[in-house]
Scaffold this active site. Sequence first.
Site, PDB file in Angstrom:
ATOM      1  N   GLU A 117       0.924  -1.265  -0.053  1.00 23.19           N
ATOM      2  CA  GLU A 117      -0.020  -0.089   0.169  1.00 23.19           C
ATOM      3  C   GLU A 117       0.989   1.255   0.020  1.00 23.19           C
ATOM      4  O   GLU A 117       2.130   1.285   0.351  1.00 23.19           O
ATOM      5  CB  GLU A 117      -0.789  -0.130   1.014  1.00 23.19           C
ATOM      6  CG  GLU A 117      -1.647  -1.260   1.453  1.00 23.19           C
ATOM      7  CD  GLU A 117      -2.595  -1.533   0.243  1.00 23.19           C
ATOM      8  OE1 GLU A 117      -3.147  -0.364  -0.132  1.00 23.19           O
ATOM      9  OE2 GLU A 117      -2.917  -2.490  -0.258  1.00 23.19           O
ATOM     10  N   VAL A 172     -13.629   1.816 -12.768  1.00 19.82           N
ATOM     11  CA  VAL A 172     -13.915   0.996 -11.776  1.00 19.82           C
ATOM     12  C   VAL A 172     -13.391   1.284 -10.513  1.00 19.82           C
ATOM     13  O   VAL A 172     -12.402   1.676 -10.235  1.00 19.82           O
ATOM     14  CB  VAL A 172     -13.357  -0.494 -11.978  1.00 19.82           C
ATOM     15  CG1 VAL A 172     -13.896  -1.326 -10.840  1.00 19.82           C
ATOM     16  CG2 VAL A 172     -13.889  -1.152 -13.300  1.00 19.82           C
ATOM     17  N   SER A 174     -13.859   1.169  -6.043  1.00 23.13           N
ATOM     18  CA  SER A 174     -14.447   0.718  -4.907  1.00 23.13           C
ATOM     19  C   SER A 174     -14.414   1.437  -3.611  1.00 23.13           C
ATOM     20  O   SER A 174     -15.322   1.242  -2.837  1.00 23.13           O
ATOM     21  CB  SER A 174     -13.784  -0.771  -4.457  1.00 23.13           C
ATOM     22  OG  SER A 174     -12.327  -0.975  -4.963  1.00 23.13           O
ATOM     23  N   TYR A 221      -9.595   3.881 -20.265  1.00 22.47           N
ATOM     24  CA  TYR A 221      -9.868   3.601 -18.832  1.00 22.47           C
ATOM     25  C   TYR A 221      -9.284   4.423 -17.607  1.00 22.47           C
ATOM     26  O   TYR A 221      -7.889   4.893 -18.106  1.00 22.47           O
ATOM     27  CB  TYR A 221      -9.351   1.990 -18.487  1.00 22.47           C
ATOM     28  CG  TYR A 221      -9.430   1.652 -17.035  1.00 22.47           C
ATOM     29  CD1 TYR A 221     -10.771   1.276 -16.561  1.00 22.47           C
ATOM     30  CD2 TYR A 221      -8.558   1.603 -16.113  1.00 22.47           C
ATOM     31  CE1 TYR A 221     -11.029   0.826 -15.467  1.00 22.47           C
ATOM     32  CE2 TYR A 221      -8.741   1.313 -14.791  1.00 22.47           C
ATOM     33  CZ  TYR A 221     -10.254   1.040 -14.403  1.00 22.47           C
ATOM     34  OH  TYR A 221     -10.365   0.664 -13.188  1.00 22.47           O
ATOM     35  N   ASN A 226      -5.468   5.646  -5.649  1.00 23.28           N
ATOM     36  CA  ASN A 226      -6.485   6.367  -4.656  1.00 23.28           C
ATOM     37  C   ASN A 226      -5.415   7.283  -3.842  1.00 23.28           C
ATOM     38  O   ASN A 226      -6.116   8.064  -3.289  1.00 23.28           O
ATOM     39  CB  ASN A 226      -6.597   4.836  -3.724  1.00 23.28           C
ATOM     40  CG  ASN A 226      -5.507   4.381  -3.192  1.00 23.28           C
ATOM     41  OD1 ASN A 226      -4.495   4.941  -3.010  1.00 23.28           O
ATOM     42  ND2 ASN A 226      -5.610   3.243  -2.705  1.00 23.28           N
ATOM     43  N   TYR A 232       4.086   4.365  -7.057  1.00 22.42           N
ATOM     44  CA  TYR A 232       2.765   3.571  -6.787  1.00 22.42           C
ATOM     45  C   TYR A 232       1.811   3.642  -7.708  1.00 22.42           C
ATOM     46  O   TYR A 232       1.015   4.474  -8.105  1.00 22.42           O
ATOM     47  CB  TYR A 232       2.286   4.579  -5.678  1.00 22.42           C
ATOM     48  CG  TYR A 232       0.982   3.507  -4.729  1.00 22.42           C
ATOM     49  CD1 TYR A 232       1.059   2.427  -4.568  1.00 22.42           C
ATOM     50  CD2 TYR A 232      -0.352   4.263  -5.178  1.00 22.42           C
ATOM     51  CE1 TYR A 232       0.064   1.721  -4.068  1.00 22.42           C
ATOM     52  CE2 TYR A 232      -1.444   3.526  -4.609  1.00 22.42           C
ATOM     53  CZ  TYR A 232      -1.268   2.292  -4.000  1.00 22.42           C
ATOM     54  OH  TYR A 232      -2.370   1.503  -3.665  1.00 22.42           O
ATOM     55  N   GLU A 235      -2.323  -2.135  -9.945  1.00 17.84           N
ATOM     56  CA  GLU A 235      -3.111  -3.220 -10.952  1.00 17.84           C
ATOM     57  C   GLU A 235      -4.117  -2.254 -11.756  1.00 17.84           C
ATOM     58  O   GLU A 235      -4.686  -2.827 -12.763  1.00 17.84           O
ATOM     59  CB  GLU A 235      -3.848  -4.310 -10.204  1.00 17.84           C
ATOM     60  CG  GLU A 235      -5.211  -4.074  -9.587  1.00 17.84           C
ATOM     61  CD  GLU A 235      -5.086  -3.143  -8.389  1.00 17.84           C
ATOM     62  OE1 GLU A 235      -3.828  -3.073  -7.638  1.00 17.84           O
ATOM     63  OE2 GLU A 235      -6.074  -2.574  -7.879  1.00 17.84           O
ATOM     64  N   LYS A 236      -4.472  -1.048 -11.224  1.00 21.11           N
ATOM     65  CA  LYS A 236      -5.403  -0.304 -12.103  1.00 21.11           C
ATOM     66  C   LYS A 236      -4.578  -0.132 -13.178  1.00 21.11           C
ATOM     67  O   LYS A 236      -5.373   0.101 -14.517  1.00 21.11           O
ATOM     68  CB  LYS A 236      -5.747   1.123 -11.342  1.00 21.11           C
ATOM     69  CG  LYS A 236      -6.441   0.693  -9.979  1.00 21.11           C
ATOM     70  CD  LYS A 236      -6.371   2.035  -9.255  1.00 21.11           C
ATOM     71  CE  LYS A 236      -7.000   1.877  -7.965  1.00 21.11           C
ATOM     72  NZ  LYS A 236      -6.386   0.817  -6.948  1.00 21.11           N
TER      73      LYS A 236
END
Length: 339
Positions: A117, A172, A174, A221, A226, A232, A235-236
């Site tokens: 992270e 996408v 979350s 896309y 975040n 950093y 997978e995005k």
Amino acid sequence: MGPAARIWACSSLLGLVLFWNVLFLFKLSDHPRVSPQLNATLTLLIWSWPFGGAANLTGDVCSRLYCITGCRLTTNRSLFSQADVVVFHHRELRYGRWDIPPSKAHPGQNWVWVSLESPSHTQALEGWTGDEWNWVLSYRRDADLFIPYGELVPRSSDVVDIPEKTGLVSWVVSNYHHSQARAAMYRNLSRHIRIDVFGRASRKPLCPDCLLPTISKYKFYLAFENSVHWDYITEKLWRNAFLTGSVPIVLGPSRANYQQFIPASAFIHVDDFGSAEELATFLTTMNESHYRSFFAWKQSYVVRLHDDWRERFCTICRRYPSLPQKKVYPDLKRWFWGY
Ligand SMILES: *[C@@H]1O[C@H](CO)[C@@H](O)[C@H](O)[C@H]1NC(C)=O
Ligand SMILES: *[C@@H]1O[C@H](CO)[C@@H](O)[C@H](O)[C@H]1NC(C)=O
Ligand SMILES: *[C@@H]1O[C@H](CO)[C@@H](O)[C@H](O)[C@H]1NC(C)=O
Ligand SMILES: *[C@@H]1O[C@H](CO)[C@@H](O)[C@H](O)[C@H]1NC(C)=O
Ligand SMILES: *[C@@H]1O[C@H](CO)[C@@H](O)[C@H](O)[C@H]1NC(C)=O
């Protein structure tokens, strides 16, 4: 993987292994007293499996799945005293130290601090100011164990297949927080173009298997991280955009930093535009040949994801002989946050 594929996969690693062995022999002749760990099977104790899950570690899992031999991966804490390496994932540590051993079991034991992270989502690093941490496993290139979320591996191909497109931009998400940089950019951009939003934070959640096929129908896309931190890149980008054949519009570290991982022509960076409106115009007026040029990298590379914890941990064994001995991180927070 069938037996033939496995032999092929393992033999392609053989060159590297031979290389290490030759180096090792040189070392042997120089220094006849070799540390016992170098020729024995390494025991790697994973103190807590990341995010509370569990993985099937039956048999020689590193050899079976990744052709990495001489590595015993275990979560059995009874093996603490004999472990060569003990791995601690940050998420399970952050509530306190009560759950971890007071000190190393023997002088040759090394402890690895693991977090994929970003600093914004890695709390409670204060107080890690002892000599417990020897190595860091992170997405950062300066980590002892640098493991990116994905990478481009060289290969050559004449075929550049671009999936059929029915939509312009998808995203996408979350965890949507109004205050995030990516949320502000999304709101501004959506005033000018249609963006189809999927995921937990939207009104259109997708089943896990529908995610990638859905994204692949969109030309672009939003690979928005975040939080913004150098190196950093998650997978995005690698999975959601590159693997699906959707051109990434990235929001994250600088363009220069992205270019340390991927070709300049493979992505669109939000910083390249003065405003969301300019970016929207760029997307809607792009012609076919310009669009295709974003896929030129596919002639020279293929995407490889690193998304399995077992692979990440087995990699520790592979890199073990070259990891720095007697290294410590006296102030982990300072190292990770930079102050
Ligand atoms: C490792 O090598 C040393 C020296 O050759 C030997 O004494 C030792 O038994 C070996 N250990 C294992 C586990 O093979
Ligand atoms: C774990 O992996 C082994 C080897 O592939 C397999 O035989 C076994 O059935 C697996 N166990 C579970 C619980 O999936
Ligand atoms: C853990 O290791 C100990 C010592 O080798 C062994 O006795 C025990 O059965 C192991 N536990 C599990 C759950 O594998
Ligand atoms: C969004 O638009 C507002 C108002 O035009 C502007 O002040 C802000 O800087 C923009 N933010 C982003 C991230 O584009
Ligand atoms: C497509 O767009 C690019 C970039 O704007 C431009 O250089 C090129 O001439 C255009 N090609 C065609 C066929 O219009």
